[in-house]
Design an enzyme around this catalytic site. Structure first.
Site, short mmCIF file in Angstrom:
data_model
loop_
_atom_site.label_atom_id
_atom_site.label_comp_id
_atom_site.label_asym_id
_atom_site.label_seq_id
_atom_site.Cartn_x
_atom_site.Cartn_y
_atom_site.Cartn_z
N GLY A 165 -8.35 6.74 2.61
CA GLY A 165 -8.28 5.65 1.64
C GLY A 165 -7.84 4.30 2.16
N ASP A 221 -3.10 3.23 0.96
CA ASP A 221 -3.90 2.61 -0.10
C ASP A 221 -3.08 2.41 -1.37
OD1 ASP A 221 -3.72 5.34 -0.58
OD2 ASP A 221 -5.88 5.69 -0.68
N ASP A 236 2.02 6.26 -5.26
CA ASP A 236 1.96 6.83 -6.61
C ASP A 236 3.29 7.54 -6.88
OD1 ASP A 236 0.59 7.51 -8.99
OD2 ASP A 236 -0.05 9.42 -8.16
N LYS A 253 1.92 1.93 -7.94
CA LYS A 253 1.99 2.35 -9.34
C LYS A 253 3.43 2.81 -9.61
CE LYS A 253 -1.91 5.02 -9.81
NZ LYS A 253 -2.68 6.16 -10.37
N ASP A 296 -11.01 6.93 -3.83
CA ASP A 296 -12.16 7.73 -4.26
C ASP A 296 -11.92 8.51 -5.55
OD1 ASP A 296 -10.30 9.66 -3.09
OD2 ASP A 296 -11.95 11.08 -3.22
N ARG A 339 -15.54 4.85 -2.58
CA ARG A 339 -14.66 4.24 -1.57
C ARG A 339 -15.21 2.90 -1.08
NH1 ARG A 339 -10.80 8.02 0.15
NH2 ARG A 339 -11.47 10.19 0.25
P1 5GP Z 1 1.69 9.99 -3.74
O1 5GP Z 1 2.08 10.95 -2.66
O2 5GP Z 1 2.37 8.66 -3.67
O3 5GP Z 1 1.80 10.61 -5.10
O4 5GP Z 1 0.15 9.81 -3.63
C1 5GP Z 1 -0.50 9.01 -2.77
C2 5GP Z 1 -1.94 9.43 -2.67
O5 5GP Z 1 -2.46 9.92 -3.93
C3 5GP Z 1 -2.78 8.24 -2.33
O6 5GP Z 1 -2.87 8.06 -0.95
C4 5GP Z 1 -4.11 8.58 -2.97
O7 5GP Z 1 -4.86 9.35 -2.08
C5 5GP Z 1 -3.76 9.43 -4.17
N1 5GP Z 1 -3.74 8.62 -5.40
C6 5GP Z 1 -2.68 8.27 -6.14
N2 5GP Z 1 -3.05 7.50 -7.20
C7 5GP Z 1 -4.39 7.36 -7.11
C8 5GP Z 1 -5.36 6.65 -7.91
O8 5GP Z 1 -5.09 5.98 -8.92
N3 5GP Z 1 -6.65 6.73 -7.48
C9 5GP Z 1 -7.02 7.44 -6.39
N4 5GP Z 1 -8.33 7.43 -6.07
N5 5GP Z 1 -6.13 8.10 -5.62
C10 5GP Z 1 -4.82 8.06 -5.97
#
Ligand code: 5GP
Length: 179
Positions: free
Chosen positions: A45, A100, A103, A131, A159, A165
């Site tokens: 990403g 990218d 979250d 986010k 994606d 992407r």
């Molecule tokens: P975390 O470990 O912070 O929960 O997640 C990070 C990963 O979750 C990001 O690198 C991405 O791959 C995926 N992700 C989180 N939110 C989104 C979103 O809104 N859209 C997409 N496509 N991927 C997300």
């Protein structure tokens, strides 16, 4: 606009402008600290973001890629499995993790820990998107492109089932695309 996209959240022009600003800020900071950062981009990403960002960094840098997968089993949630490791030792290196989106924060938390365990001198984070409303682990990027609301986004590296992407903007899919 792609037929599956409901709305654009971040336009190509805004991405370009923000990458220019982040590139300058990163250059100034590492120049001041006298460090050559190793940008570690998390596949897949962050590839478009890395590619654009580095064109606005005007100090010497290196970059490398890692691919990690979060364990989704109930017992090991939070851990990550390395699908592709770095090409060389990072002992003492000043790492700038390129992501990218932040979250829940789990991925960056685990990867930062892993890089420090491998001997990195310091680990900073640059993320195109944030986010904050979804955060589970209290981790913040050192450099953030855009703070966005709690919506699933696609485009500019992000994606849905490996599609979208290549879109030049960050957007939200039409509801029927998830059916
Ligand atoms: P975390 O470990 O912070 O929960 O997640 C990070 C990963 O979750 C990001 O690198 C991405 O791959 C995926 N992700 C989180 N939110 C989104 C979103 O809104 N859209 C997409 N496509 N991927 C997300």
């Amino acid at each position: 606009m792609h037929q599956d996209v409901k709305k654009v959240l971040v336009s190509p022009e805004a991405i370009e402008q923000r990458c220019r600003e982040l590139g300058k800020q990163i250059s100034d900071d590492y120049r001041r600290d006298g460090e050559i950062p190793v940008l570690v981009a998390l596949l897949k990403g962050s590839v478009p973001f890395l590619a654009k960002l580095i064109t606005y960094i005007d100090i010497d840098i290196e970059f490398d890629f890692m691919d990690v997968k979060s364990y989704e089993g109930t017992e090991s949630i939070g851990d990550v499995r390395i699908l592709k490791d770095l090409d060389r030792s990072i002992k003492g290196a000043s790492i700038l993790l390129v992501e990218d989106i932040v979250d829940t924060g789990r991925t960056l938390h685990e990867v930062s820990k892993l890089l420090l365990n491998k001997g990195a001198g310091r680990v900073k984070i640059v993320s195109l998107l944030d986010k904050p409303s979804r955060r589970v682990i209290p981790i913040e990027a050192d450099y953030t492109g855009f703070v966005i609301p709690n919506e699933f986004v696609i485009g500019f590296g992000l994606d849905f089932n490996e599609k979208y992407r290549n879109l030049p903007y960050v957007g939200v899919l039409k509801d029927e695309c998830y059916l």
